[in-house]
Motif scaffolding. Structure first.
Motif, mmCIF file in Angstrom:
data_model
loop_
_atom_site.group_PDB
_atom_site.id
_atom_site.type_symbol
_atom_site.label_atom_id
_atom_site.label_comp_id
_atom_site.label_asym_id
_atom_site.label_seq_id
_atom_site.Cartn_x
_atom_site.Cartn_y
_atom_site.Cartn_z
ATOM 1 N N UNK A 89 30.378 38.658 38.890
ATOM 2 C CA UNK A 89 30.401 37.224 38.586
ATOM 3 C C UNK A 89 30.992 37.025 37.189
ATOM 4 N N UNK A 90 30.715 37.971 36.293
ATOM 5 C CA UNK A 90 31.372 37.913 34.978
ATOM 6 C C UNK A 90 32.877 38.107 35.156
ATOM 7 N N UNK A 91 33.239 39.008 36.090
ATOM 8 C CA UNK A 91 34.675 39.184 36.378
ATOM 9 C C UNK A 91 35.287 37.837 36.749
ATOM 10 N N UNK A 92 34.563 37.066 37.573
ATOM 11 C CA UNK A 92 35.092 35.766 38.006
ATOM 12 C C UNK A 92 35.244 34.826 36.822
ATOM 13 N N UNK A 93 34.175 34.711 36.026
ATOM 14 C CA UNK A 93 34.228 33.688 34.978
ATOM 15 C C UNK A 93 35.277 34.045 33.930
ATOM 16 N N UNK A 94 35.493 35.333 33.668
ATOM 17 C CA UNK A 94 36.511 35.723 32.694
ATOM 18 C C UNK A 94 37.916 35.391 33.187
ATOM 19 N N UNK A 95 38.100 35.301 34.471
ATOM 20 C CA UNK A 95 39.411 34.878 34.933
ATOM 21 C C UNK A 95 39.465 33.359 35.141
ATOM 22 N N UNK A 96 38.490 32.817 35.889
ATOM 23 C CA UNK A 96 38.642 31.432 36.345
ATOM 24 C C UNK A 96 38.401 30.396 35.246
ATOM 25 N N UNK A 97 37.492 30.655 34.332
ATOM 26 C CA UNK A 97 37.276 29.650 33.281
ATOM 27 C C UNK A 97 38.504 29.521 32.362
ATOM 28 N N UNK A 98 39.030 30.636 31.822
ATOM 29 C CA UNK A 98 40.247 30.485 31.010
ATOM 30 C C UNK A 98 41.393 29.846 31.795
ATOM 31 N N UNK A 99 41.537 30.257 33.052
ATOM 32 C CA UNK A 99 42.673 29.764 33.828
ATOM 33 C C UNK A 99 42.534 28.268 34.121
#
Ligand code: HEM
Lengths: 488, 77
Positions: free
Chosen positions: A231-241
């Motif tokens: 889930x951290x993997x997700x937030x590190x990609x999707x929030x910046x993007x």
């Protein structure tokens, strides 16, 4: 670059896993709401013989939301984002495409087998590892195929450096692989007894306290490597993007990563405080749990600071709202967990409703929010249509937030009341309450939780409908949006 | 000393060792950037600029497709 003109990212596998995320999310939360209602209204246990009882349905709930909903979400977001951060398309390798689709097919078979076997009552009786041995073997196959795609894509990459999200996906892959294998070591009794008993049945290779330790080494890391790391993997990609802001501090993301890996693996014995495991191991579990606040908050603060100077997006874009709230709930549950792991607190909290309360502020507020937000972000890019309705998304947000708050506050009160009543003694040292006294007191809180379930489930249906309309009926968009997802 | 006590000590010293490794890593990260040898923050842009035809932040020299592409470009020119 002419050779690139025709080349595009290929989302076929990501789309397939998106569908299973939605399907299992609905089924899992429907069962969750139903078992919550059973605790408030016990008559509901008797509607379908053995198949409808709480004891049959509870493991079904946990397995469907963990291995159906969450793991599908992990695969969907992996197949979407890994291509992008590596700048390589699945379409560039027929082999990887085949392996990805095969992984999906086997996964669906596995999930169906899981649901049917648990409903029929086959269970190894280890929490979050209930599947019996034939399904364990299939799980290994699905996992290995995922690894082949992961490392295959990495091998083909144009971008030399692996973006931080990929570190987390790799850690998910390795962590689950190692712990799942160790915990599920078992002997199928049929083959080792010369044909006696049921072919599905097996016996763990460990016994007594050792079995408990290995079980919670795995059990806690199911929380780590399924509910946290990917889930951290997700937030590190999707929030910046989605926000157009690079991670606040890339270095902080790296050191929180190693901190998390280092500490998380040794916190599992906090599930066994006051039990028969060696005392130093219990203390180690407590201490490591408290230290765990640091790397967890390291990631969460990094996410919040990513929004620095851009907080207006919080009011303008409901997707940002979902993600910021997810990281806030991540902070809440990673503070609550360590508190529960302190030995004296645990003496009250263990076995009470405070534990499912803690679990659900994490899974509803952090895991499910992040998965839904990620799929919302992916939809316009995968289907080349704008998100069907911003209003609906906003309404869903408020409905589900209310649900999460109702869920954890009612369970906090229930849990602490329960813990205090169990240990209350009169002046002669006799217990003051019998078990049924606590049940009677807790009934209103169980009803509130069931209501919370209905609200959250309704919100999930709104999400599913919004996604469905986005896929089929929303306005087409010509160019891929760079950052903020377009929505009507 | 029985085996359980031994396990306890082993766990303790391993923890101390790993803490030292982790802290050295942190020092290494910040120092190498201060000396100008590395720039970690630029990697944050990998997520932002992630079209398939965007220029990688750092080219992977081993990428087969990259070689093919370069050849193609050559032909196209
Ligand atoms: C509509 C939403 C949901 C409702 C109403 C709900 C309800 C419940 C209930 C009633 C229990 C049993 C508690 C007990 O035995 O006392 C439970 C357990 C659990 N649920 Fe949910 N649930 C929901 C969503 C989810 C989601 C989305 C996840 C994970 C992604 C999840 C993960 C778990 C886990 C891990 C447990 C076991 C907790 C433990 O053993 O302490 N739930 N849930």
């Amino acid at each position: 670059m002419q050779s690139h003109a025709a080349l595009e990212y290929d989302y076929s596998v990501a789309k397939l896993f998106t569908y299973t995320t939605i399907l299992f999310g609905f089924v899992g939360m429907l069962i969750g709401t139903f078992i919550a209602a059973q605790l408030a209204f016990p008559e509901l246990n008797y509607w379908m013989g053995e198949y409808g009882t709480f004891s049959r349905l509870r493991p079904l709930h946990t397995n469907v939301v963990i291995y159906g909903f969450t793991v599908s979400g992990v695969f969907a977001t992996f197949y979407y984002s890994a291509q992008r951060v590596l700048k390589v398309s699945m379409a560039e390798s027929n082999f990887l495409m085949f392996v990805g689709k095969l992984q999906f097919v086997l996964y669906v078979i596995l999930a169906a087998g899981m649901v049917v076997s648990l409903l029929m009552g086959y269970s190894s009786s280890k929490e979050y590892a209930e599947m019996e041995w034939p399904l364990d073997i299939l799980t290994v196959a699905v996992w290995v195929l995922w690894g082949i795609v992961m490392f295959g894509l990495i091998g083909l990459r144009r971008e030399k450096t692996l973006y931080i999200s990929l570190w987390y996906f790799i850690a998910t892959f390795l962590g689950v692989a190692m712990l799942y294998l160790f915990n599920n070591m078992a002997l199928p009794t049929y083959f080792f007894s010369g044909g006696l008993g049921n072919i599905m049945h097996s016996v763990s290779m460990y016994s007594g306290t050792n079995d408990a330790l290995v079980q919670w080494w795995w059990g806690h890391n199911a929380v780590a490597f399924v509910f946290t790391v990917p889930i951290i993997a997700m937030i590190y990609y999707f929030l910046p993007k989605e926000s157009g802001q690079a991670i606040y501090s890339y270095k902080l993301s790296l050191l929180s990563f190693w901190g998390l890996m280092f500490v998380y693996l040794w916190a599992g014995s906090h599930h066994l405080l006051w039990s028969t495991v060696p005392d130093w191991m219990q203390s180690m579990g407590s201490i490591f749990s408290v230290v765990l606040i640091l790397p967890s908050w390291g990631s969460a603060i990094n996410m919040l600071l990513t929004m620095k100077g851009e907080w207006n997006q919080l009011t303008e874009n409901p997707l940002i709202k979902f993600m910021v709230l997810a990281s806030t709930f991540y902070m809440l549950s990673t503070l609550e967990g360590p508190i529960q792991a302190i030995k004296s607190v645990n003496a009250i909290a263990h076995f009470t409703d405070w534990i499912p309360g803690h679990v659900h502020d994490g899974v509803l507020g952090w895991v499910a929010f992040m998965i839904m937000a990620s799929l919302f972000h992916m939809a316009p890019r995968m289907y080349k249509r704008e998100i069907y309705s911003k209003k609906l998304m906003d309404a869903q947000f408020w409905l589900q937030i209310t649900a999460v708050v109702l869920y954890f506050t009612s369970m906090w009160i229930a849990g602490i009341t329960q813990g205090m009543m169990w240990r209350a003694v009169d002046e002669y040292g006799n217990l003051m309450y019998s078990f049924i006294d606590t049940v009677a007191v807790l009934n209103p809180y169980y009803t509130i939780r069931a209501l919370a379930g209905v609200l959250y489930l309704t919100g999930f249906l709104m999400f599913a409908y919004n996604m469905y309309k986005t896929m089929t009926a929303s306005r087409k968009i010509e160019a891929e949006p760079q950052f903020r997802s377009p929505m009507a | 000393m029985d085996i359980r006590e031994l396990q306890g000590y082993a766990s303790f010293f391993m923890t101390v060792f790993l803490v030292v490794v982790l802290y050295s890593y942190i020092v290494y990260l910040y120092r190498s950037e201060k000396r100008g040898e590395k720039d970690y923050e630029k990697y944050g842009n990998i997520a932002l600029d992630d079209k398939i035809d965007s220029t990688p932040i750092e080219h992977n020299p081993k990428s087969q497709s990259e070689k093919k592409e370069l050849k193609n470009e050559y032909v196209n020119d």
